[in-house]
Each structure stands twice: as structure tokens, then as C-alpha cells.
Design a protein around this motif. Structure first.
Motif, PDB file in Angstrom:
ATOM      1  N   ALA A 250      32.645  56.649  64.796  1.00  0.00           N
ATOM      2  CA  ALA A 250      34.055  56.278  64.436  1.00  0.00           C
ATOM      3  C   ALA A 250      34.877  57.350  64.324  1.00  0.00           C
ATOM      4  O   ALA A 250      34.827  58.257  63.268  1.00  0.00           O
ATOM      5  CB  ALA A 250      33.615  55.651  62.720  1.00  0.00           C
ATOM      6  N   PRO A 251      35.739  57.522  65.434  1.00  0.00           N
ATOM      7  CA  PRO A 251      36.584  58.592  65.615  1.00  0.00           C
ATOM      8  C   PRO A 251      37.696  58.684  64.293  1.00  0.00           C
ATOM      9  O   PRO A 251      38.015  59.815  63.841  1.00  0.00           O
ATOM     10  CB  PRO A 251      36.958  58.364  66.920  1.00  0.00           C
ATOM     11  N   GLY A 252      37.851  57.531  63.951  1.00  0.00           N
ATOM     12  CA  GLY A 252      38.989  57.591  62.912  1.00  0.00           C
ATOM     13  C   GLY A 252      38.444  58.073  61.654  1.00  0.00           C
ATOM     14  O   GLY A 252      39.223  58.586  60.935  1.00  0.00           O
ATOM     15  N   MET A 253      37.143  58.156  61.309  1.00  0.00           N
ATOM     16  CA  MET A 253      36.544  58.739  59.955  1.00  0.00           C
ATOM     17  C   MET A 253      36.981  60.328  59.861  1.00  0.00           C
ATOM     18  O   MET A 253      37.100  60.608  58.755  1.00  0.00           O
ATOM     19  CB  MET A 253      34.951  58.538  59.928  1.00  0.00           C
ATOM     20  N   GLU A 254      37.184  60.949  61.010  1.00  0.00           N
ATOM     21  CA  GLU A 254      37.507  62.444  61.029  1.00  0.00           C
ATOM     22  C   GLU A 254      38.639  62.516  60.137  1.00  0.00           C
ATOM     23  O   GLU A 254      39.030  63.340  59.355  1.00  0.00           O
ATOM     24  CB  GLU A 254      37.656  62.952  62.383  1.00  0.00           C
ATOM     25  N   LEU A 259      41.759  63.753  54.849  1.00  0.00           N
ATOM     26  CA  LEU A 259      42.523  63.468  53.789  1.00  0.00           C
ATOM     27  C   LEU A 259      41.949  63.370  52.779  1.00  0.00           C
ATOM     28  O   LEU A 259      42.554  63.141  51.406  1.00  0.00           O
ATOM     29  CB  LEU A 259      43.264  61.961  54.203  1.00  0.00           C
ATOM     30  N   GLY A 260      40.578  63.437  52.513  1.00  0.00           N
ATOM     31  CA  GLY A 260      39.833  63.578  51.397  1.00  0.00           C
ATOM     32  C   GLY A 260      39.300  62.232  50.969  1.00  0.00           C
ATOM     33  O   GLY A 260      39.301  61.831  49.630  1.00  0.00           O
ATOM     34  N   LEU A 261      39.486  61.033  51.710  1.00  0.00           N
ATOM     35  CA  LEU A 261      39.324  59.930  51.436  1.00  0.00           C
ATOM     36  C   LEU A 261      37.942  59.189  51.806  1.00  0.00           C
ATOM     37  O   LEU A 261      37.822  58.112  51.497  1.00  0.00           O
ATOM     38  CB  LEU A 261      40.449  59.025  51.749  1.00  0.00           C
ATOM     39  N   ALA A 262      37.177  60.152  52.315  1.00  0.00           N
ATOM     40  CA  ALA A 262      35.864  59.672  53.001  1.00  0.00           C
ATOM     41  C   ALA A 262      34.815  59.139  52.045  1.00  0.00           C
ATOM     42  O   ALA A 262      34.058  58.090  52.437  1.00  0.00           O
ATOM     43  CB  ALA A 262      35.239  60.814  53.862  1.00  0.00           C
TER      44      ALA A 262
END
Length: 393
Positions: A250-254, A259-262
Motif C-alpha cells: 500500500a504505497p499510499g500508507m506512507e 501525516l500521523g494518521l496511520a
């Protein structure tokens, strides 16, 4: 010299391989440099909104696979389109470089010159006619890809296996899925009564999340690969579902981690498109109706997405079809035919006609005399209020 455009056209180059990202930086009069084979309708409309001076494409704007609408939209808007295929356009034209264009190509401030093919109306119609002949091949590829996707994602399509656990409650609620696609602004405006009365779960698919916020609504969920959604939307408090590859990457997870939202985000591994998995998630979690804005539903739109994305959208729509309401074109169906000023003139004309009718009948004349007497009494009363003697007894 071509009679269609006022050459030469000069401006600063704005360069970007991804058209949807580049359009955010384009200012009126800029020379847009893209690498976009078969310019689609959404990309063209986004460019038209930015009013560039010209579009230079390092890939065929019409490759011949199918009659894509993008170049015609640009040409109809008065924006010249050039294909620059024989040279390395991106190495030659750098960001911010001054470019001057005539009907045969472009010249740079460095003295370099590149030849280009202008999409005159004659060239445009010729290329579109040839592209129409290639539709049969695209339909064959569509059938083949549909079978492959159905076999690969049969558990997800049939049983919902693989959909993530989410906090947002869908059961028995209407869901509004917004994609920044075809006619999304008009359809969102038309859906104001539906949104106000039903308070649906609102899902923004990538850039569609910003479209929701721009329209003044609150987001419940954002789904996508996070490549075209703003930080503002991601920080809005909406639940985040990151579209992942089938193998879990999931490249978008980076970006979400940065943003500190993981901690509150989840991934959804699937080989379909982000709008497809938004529909599948809403359906699997018990939504009673799914209203789609800006999504893809016609043959042209399937082809605009490219063959890899056609089959998943087609099969997803079959899966959720009993719940799906496509808002596309609603604004055109219910477009107001009479303007407010026309209504005002109509009311005034009706009142004048009524006054004329009353004035030529005995009963009407008597009514006018009575109303006149009453009005005279009222005027005398209010006049007396401002005199020393007070009201007339």
C-alpha cells in the motif's frame, strides 16, 4: 498560418507527467507539457478550467485505441493541442522555460526548436474517425479482462471476502460516493435535497474527498491510493481506507504515516479501482442505497480508464446494481428551464392582466373604488399620527 488560432502563442512551461497533478499548478496562459496518451474527458475539462495557452503532449493525444473525447474538448475551448512525439519533450522543455509556439512546432529561449503536430479540426476529425474503427478490438480486450478479473476477485465479488473492518456505520443507511469525475459538480448541486433530508454516509474517493469539502459537506470516509487527495481532506476527521495492491503493498500508507494518521487507517487489498472498492465496501456493510457521483458507467468512460480498470467497474456495478443509483446527468435531467427573472416578469404580467380585466367590468370597477376608499382611509390615519391633533376620530 492556421486560421483557428492566433499564432504565435508564448508562455511559461508547466511540466508534469501526471495530468491530474499538473492541473493544480497551471495558471492562465501557461504552456502545459504532459505525457498523456489518449487525453480523457476528465483531464481535458480540468485543463480547460485552468485556461492554458496550449497543450504539448509527449504521447499521442489520440492513439487510435478508441475515440477519446479529451482533445475535442480542448480544441472546442480554443486551446491548441500539439503532439510532440519524435523528440524527448521532457528533457528539452523544463519547468518555467519560455516557449513560443507556431502552427508547426515550438521554439525555446535557448534557440532549440521541436516539430509538432497541431490538432486542427480536420486532423482531429480524421484521427477520431480512425479511432472509431478500433473499438471492436477494445471490446474484445474488455471481454478478456472481465473474465480474468472475475476469476481473480471472485471471493470479493461474490462473498465480500477481503473487505476491511471499519468504524463507520453503514447498516440500513444511504451512502453517497463522490469521485472527481464526469459532471460531479452539477450532480452534487442537484443532490442537495437528498443530502439534507437523508444525511447519507459520504465517501470521497481520492480527489472526490476535496470535492465533498468544497461543496460544504462533512466527510465520513476517504478511500483511495492517496495520490490526489489533499492534506486538508485527510486531516478532516474522516475514516481513511487505503487502497492496496492485491499482495498487500500500500504505497499510499506512507503518506498517511507522514501525516500521523496511520493508527486509525486501514488497507483494502484489491485489484479493482478505488471507486469500485468503495461500492463493494458500502454494499458489504449493509448500505440500503448507494448514490454515485462522478463515477464511470458508459463505454467511453470505461475506455478512458484504460483496459485494466474497465472490467472491475463493470462487474462491481453488476454486483451492487440493485442498490446503485447513478447521479450522472441528474442535473441535466432536472435543469431549470425558466429563470428567476422570467418568473418575475410572468407574475407582473399576470397582475397587469388582472388589473385590466377588473377595470373594464362593473364589478371590477366597484371593487377598485372600495379598495381606493380603504387605502385613502389608511393614508389619512397614518398622516394624522404625525400631526399635533393625533388621529382623526
Amino acid at each position: 498560418m492556421s486560421s483557428e488560432y492566433d499564432f504565435p502563442i508564448a508562455g511559461r512551461a508547466k511540466v508534469g507527467a501526471r495530468t491530474k497533478d499538473l492541473t493544480k499548478r497551471v495558471e492562465p496562459g501557461d504552456i502545459v507539457v504532459i505525457d498523456h496518451e489518449d487525453i480523457d474527458r476528465v483531464a481535458a475539462e480540468a485543463l480547460v478550467d485552468r485556461h492554458p495557452g496550449a497543450v504539448l503532449n509527449a504521447a499521442p493525444s489520440i492513439s487510435g485505441r478508441y475515440p477519446n473525447a479529451g482533445p475535442k474538448i480542448l480544441v472546442d475551448a480554443g486551446i491548441p493541442v500539439f503532439d510532440v512525439l519524435d523528440q524527448d519533450l521532457f528533457d528539452t522543455v523544463r519547468e518555467g522555460r519560455f516557449v513560443e509556439i507556431d502552427e508547426n512546432g515550438l521554439s525555446l529561449s535557448t534557440g532549440e526548436r521541436l516539430e509538432a503536430e497541431l490538432y486542427s479540426r480536420e486532423v482531429l476529425e480524421e484521427k477520431l474517425e480512425k479511432a472509431r474503427e478500433g473499438l471492436s478490438e477494445q471490446l474484445e480486450a474488455f471481454a478478456s479482462n472481465t473474465m480474468e478479473y472475475m476469476l481473480r476477485e471472485r471471493e470479493l465479488l461474490i462473498n465480500g471476502v477481503g473487505t476491511p473492518e471499519v468504524h463507520t456505520r453503514f447498516q440500513g443507511r444511504p451512502v453517497l460516493i463522490v469521485v472527481r469525475g464526469y459532471h460531479y459538480r452539477e450532480d452534487l448541486a442537484t443532490l442537495v435535497p437528498f443530502i439534507r433530508e437523508n444525511r447519507p454516509v459520504i465517501i470521497g474517493v481520492d480527489g472526490g474527498a476535496d470535492a465533498v469539502l468544497d461543496a460544504g459537506y462533512r466527510l465520513d470516509m476517504i478511500i483511495g491510493d492517496m495520490d490526489s487527495v489533499s492534506d486538508r481532506a485527510l486531516k478532516s476527521g474522516a475514516e481513511i481506507v487505503v487502497h492496496a495492491y492485491r499482495d498487500g503493498r500500500a504505497p499510499g500508507m506512507e503518506r498517511i504515516r507522514e501525516l500521523g494518521l496511520a493508527d486509525d487507517a486501514v488497507t483494502f487489498p484489491a485489484s479493482g479501482t478505488s471507486e469500485d472498492i468503495a461500492m463493494l465496501l458500502a454494499d458489504d456493510r449493509g448500505a440500503d442505497v448507494i448514490v454515485a457521483v462522478g463515477t464511470h458507467g458508459t463505454l467511453e468512460e470505461f475506455l478512458d480508464k484504460g483496459r485494466a480498470g474497465m472490467s472491475s467497474t463493470f462487474l462491481t456495478r453488476l454486483r451492487v446494481g440493485s442498490k446503485l443509483v447513478d447521479a450522472k446527468g441528474v442535473s441535466r435531467l432536472y435543469r431549470q428551464r425558466i429563470s428567476t427573472i422570467q418568473l418575475v416578469f410572468l407574475v407582473v404580467a399576470g397582475l397587469l392582466a388582472l388589473a385590466v380585466a377588473l377595470s373594464v367590468t362593473d364589478g371590477g370597477q366597484a371593487l377598485i373604488q372600495i379598495l381606493g376608499a380603504r387605502l385613502d382611509d389608511a393614508l389619512r390615519f397614518f398622516t394624522a399620527l404625525f400631526t399635533q391633533g393625533g388621529p382623526i376620530p
